[in-house]
Motif scaffolding. Structure first.
Motif, PDB file in Angstrom:
ATOM      1  N   THR A 310       0.580  -1.135   0.107  1.00 15.09           N
ATOM      2  CA  THR A 310       0.150  -0.256  -0.160  1.00 15.09           C
ATOM      3  C   THR A 310       1.301   1.280  -0.204  1.00 15.09           C
ATOM      4  N   ALA A 312       1.633   4.039   2.488  1.00 12.59           N
ATOM      5  CA  ALA A 312       1.941   4.857   3.465  1.00 12.59           C
ATOM      6  C   ALA A 312       2.512   6.292   4.395  1.00 12.59           C
ATOM      7  N   ASP A 331      -4.577   0.625  12.578  1.00 18.23           N
ATOM      8  CA  ASP A 331      -3.978   2.529  12.599  1.00 18.23           C
ATOM      9  C   ASP A 331      -2.948   2.662  12.748  1.00 18.23           C
ATOM     10  N   CYS A 334       0.498   8.035  10.241  1.00 18.93           N
ATOM     11  CA  CYS A 334       1.871   7.997   8.612  1.00 18.93           C
ATOM     12  C   CYS A 334       2.271   9.590   8.890  1.00 18.93           C
ATOM     13  N   TRP A 361      -3.967   6.963  10.399  1.00 16.47           N
ATOM     14  CA  TRP A 361      -4.756   6.251   9.060  1.00 16.47           C
ATOM     15  C   TRP A 361      -5.575   5.167   9.311  1.00 16.47           C
ATOM     16  N   ARG A 362      -6.524   4.364   8.734  1.00 16.97           N
ATOM     17  CA  ARG A 362      -6.379   3.255   9.548  1.00 16.97           C
ATOM     18  C   ARG A 362      -6.584   2.452   7.584  1.00 16.97           C
ATOM     19  N   PHE A 363      -5.815   1.496   7.547  1.00 15.27           N
ATOM     20  CA  PHE A 363      -5.735   0.321   6.850  1.00 15.27           C
ATOM     21  C   PHE A 363      -6.219  -1.349   6.954  1.00 15.27           C
ATOM     22  N   ARG A 374      -7.025   2.281   2.306  1.00 11.19           N
ATOM     23  CA  ARG A 374      -7.053   3.306   3.489  1.00 11.19           C
ATOM     24  C   ARG A 374      -7.387   4.284   3.708  1.00 11.19           C
ATOM     25  N   ASP A 375      -8.078   4.840   4.781  1.00 13.42           N
ATOM     26  CA  ASP A 375      -8.889   5.758   5.396  1.00 13.42           C
ATOM     27  C   ASP A 375      -8.227   6.735   6.448  1.00 13.42           C
TER      28      ASP A 375
END
Ligand code: 3ON
Ligand code: FE
Length: 515
Positions: A310, A312, A331, A334, A361-363, A374-375
């Motif tokens: 990803t 990140a 979480d 980053c 961030w949340r993955f 990711r959010d």
């Protein structure tokens, strides 16, 4: 004309550089005293010790070190008992600390660019590591251990903080073997019949890097140790766990050993961030291979390491991780780029505005499709996430962090943030403009939260029912406070503010034990 003026007026900052800088003065004295200057009341149920670690020596006899991460580890112990609190601080007597204090000058190169005087010639080919024991402190298996990720722990006397020496964890570590500074306590390990266990790792970086996972029982006895290769150089400071996996973010970096070998840069400064490359996420199964997963409801579980990719940026710290059906959720804080210190520059002159903020961030890693979603959870600059110990590796609701006062941009940590991941509610307790916070250690309401001195997996009350303990540097008075916040509501006045007789330099990590 008005516009021109507006463009030249600097933005109003929540801090001033001189005030912030003073928090990076060395604390050379070692103290031991009952704290008597207290606002508010220390809860009598708060019984135990907050241990904190961090660089205490930012200069050796006036010779400035190049980066705070190179500073000798100094432990603070704040012991709470019957509504009273005792403060003690002591340097870890590492081999390097003892030698440099005796010599009155810098004798070792630091990983983050501290050099011996005499230019590159004096530093070339000196690849010795100074184990500075400055990153975290852990009480486990009857031992108090000061951790630094590139070498073995130092054992200390919990009552006096006296250094007892390097500790090989009863023969588990070879001489010089690394042991990371970010252990997790799994409060109820599935493999051990629901007993708590300690999970930690080590990294051996190289062209191919090795990640070793360690698990220990509450007596400190090794339960499991296994190593796995990941291609390329790995700089991994922290990790996260779930009941089935240990999760690592292999940051996209390259390592050029030449400037390090030839004496012009520290090893850590020879790492270059590669923004064009993805982050590799490595999932290492915690379960023994001998164990059958057939009966497990989650068919996608694996007994071999799994790799995901990803974008990140650069990650130092993870808040927590958990399993959600066929997804692993993690979480993490980053950064858009690796905040590096240039050779010849002084970290005290850090231009915060020029740096990318750390954001939470949340993955979501899909074990079946290998997709990563990711959010952004929190855009405010934040660091040092902390969760309820019962929630380690489990789905959770609250995360507590150090945060910037302002909602945007990079800045020193001047606030404690609470994020409700269920409702999206956020609270901020700010000490700007003269205060600077450290990691908030969450202590669940005692004594039901601990069994035999270890965190229990069961929540006795709400997940935020407890206190946040943090050290606040007060630049106006050039001293630090131990602050106790009610974690249920950060908008309330602190439960207590304990004024120390001196400052404590900005630290890294700590832990609470009910002893
Ligand atoms: O080949 C190299 C060998 C080596 C010994 C690789 C290497 C660079 C990984 C390495 C050593 C790495 C070490 C010793 C890392 C230590 C890190 C450390 C002491 C602290 C990290 C702190 C991270 C953060 C994000 C701190 C934030 C602080 C604030 C927001 C301000 O208070
Ligand atoms: Fe850390």
């Amino acid at each position: 004309q008005l516009n021109e003026r507006a463009a030249t007026v600097p933005p109003v900052l929540s801090y001033d550089r001189e005030g912030w800088q003073k928090g990076y003065n060395s604390l050379k004295e070692e103290y031991s005293y009952w704290i008597d200057d207290i606002e508010g009341t220390i809860p009598t149920e708060l019984h135990g010790t907050l241990f904190r670690n961090g660089p205490g020596m930012l200069d050796v006899n006036g010779q400035l070190i190049h980066h705070p991460f190179d500073g000798d580890g100094m432990i603070c112990a704040i012991a709470f008992d019957e509504g009273r609190a005792h403060f003690r601080n002591r340097f870890v007597r590492t081999e390097g600390y003892v030698a440099e204090q005796a010599a009155g000058r810098i004798l070792y190169r630091g990983v983050f660019g501290t050099q011996k005087s005499g230019g590159w010639l004096a530093n070339a080919f000196d690849v010795r590591l100074k184990n500075i024991a400055n990153t975290n402190i852990l009480y486990w298996g009857g031992k108090l251990l000061a951790l630094w990720e590139a070498a073995e722990p130092h054992r200390l006397d919990p009552a006096t903080l006296e250094t007892l020496g390097l500790d090989d964890l009863d023969g588990v570590l070879q001489s010089g073997e690394a042991f990371a500074a970010h252990p997790w306590i799994d409060p109820a390990c599935e493999q051990d019949g629901g007993a708590p266990c300690l999970v930690n790792f080590s990294i051996k970086p190289g062209l191919s890097s090795t990640i070793t996972l360690f698990e220990f029982d509450p007596g400190g006895k090794l339960l499991r140790k296994h190593s796995h290769a990941t291609p390329g150089f790995a700089f991994i400071h922290d990790f996260a766990i779930t009941p089935n996996y240990a999760i690592f973010f292999q940051n996209p970096v390259s390592f050029n050993p030449l400037p390090f070998l030839f004496g012009s840069r520290g090893a850590g400064e020879s790492i270059a961030f590669k923004p064009e490359k993805p982050t590799r996420i490595v999932l290492i199964p915690r379960k023994d291979k001998g164990l059958s997963l057939k009966d497990h409801p989650n068919s996608a579980l694996s007994l071999e390491p799994l790799f995901f990719e990803t974008n990140a940026g650069f990650v130092f710290h993870h808040a927590n991780a958990f399993e959600d059906g066929n997804e692993i959720v993690i979480d993490s804080v980053c950064y858009g780029t690796l905040p590096s210190v240039e050779a010849g520059s002084d970290f005290r002159q850090t231009d915060f505005e020029a740096l990318a903020p750390g954001q939470l961030w949340r993955f979501r890693l899909n074990l079946e499709t290998k997709a990563v979603q990711r959010d952004l959870l929190e855009s405010r600059c934040c660091e040092f996430p902390y969760v309820h110990p019962a929630k380690a590796g489990r789905s959770y609701r609250y995360v507590f962090m150090g945060a910037a006062h302002a909602p945007e941009g990079n800045a020193p940590l001047q606030a404690i943030a609470k994020l409700d991941l269920e409702t999206g509610d956020r609270q901020l307790w700010s000490v700007a403009p003269q205060g600077y916070v450290s990691e908030p250690v969450f202590v669940p309401r005692l004594p039901s939260a601990f069994k035999d001195g270890l965190p229990s997996a069961e929540l006795a009350g709400a997940e935020d029912d407890g206190w946040l303990l943090t050290l606040v540097y007060d630049a106006a008075h050039e001293r630090s406070d131990v602050v106790i916040l009610d974690a249920r509501d950060l908008h309330r006045e602190p439960v207590a503010r304990l004024h120390l007789k001196h400052h404590v330099p900005y630290g890294l990590h700590g832990s609470f034990t009910p002893h």
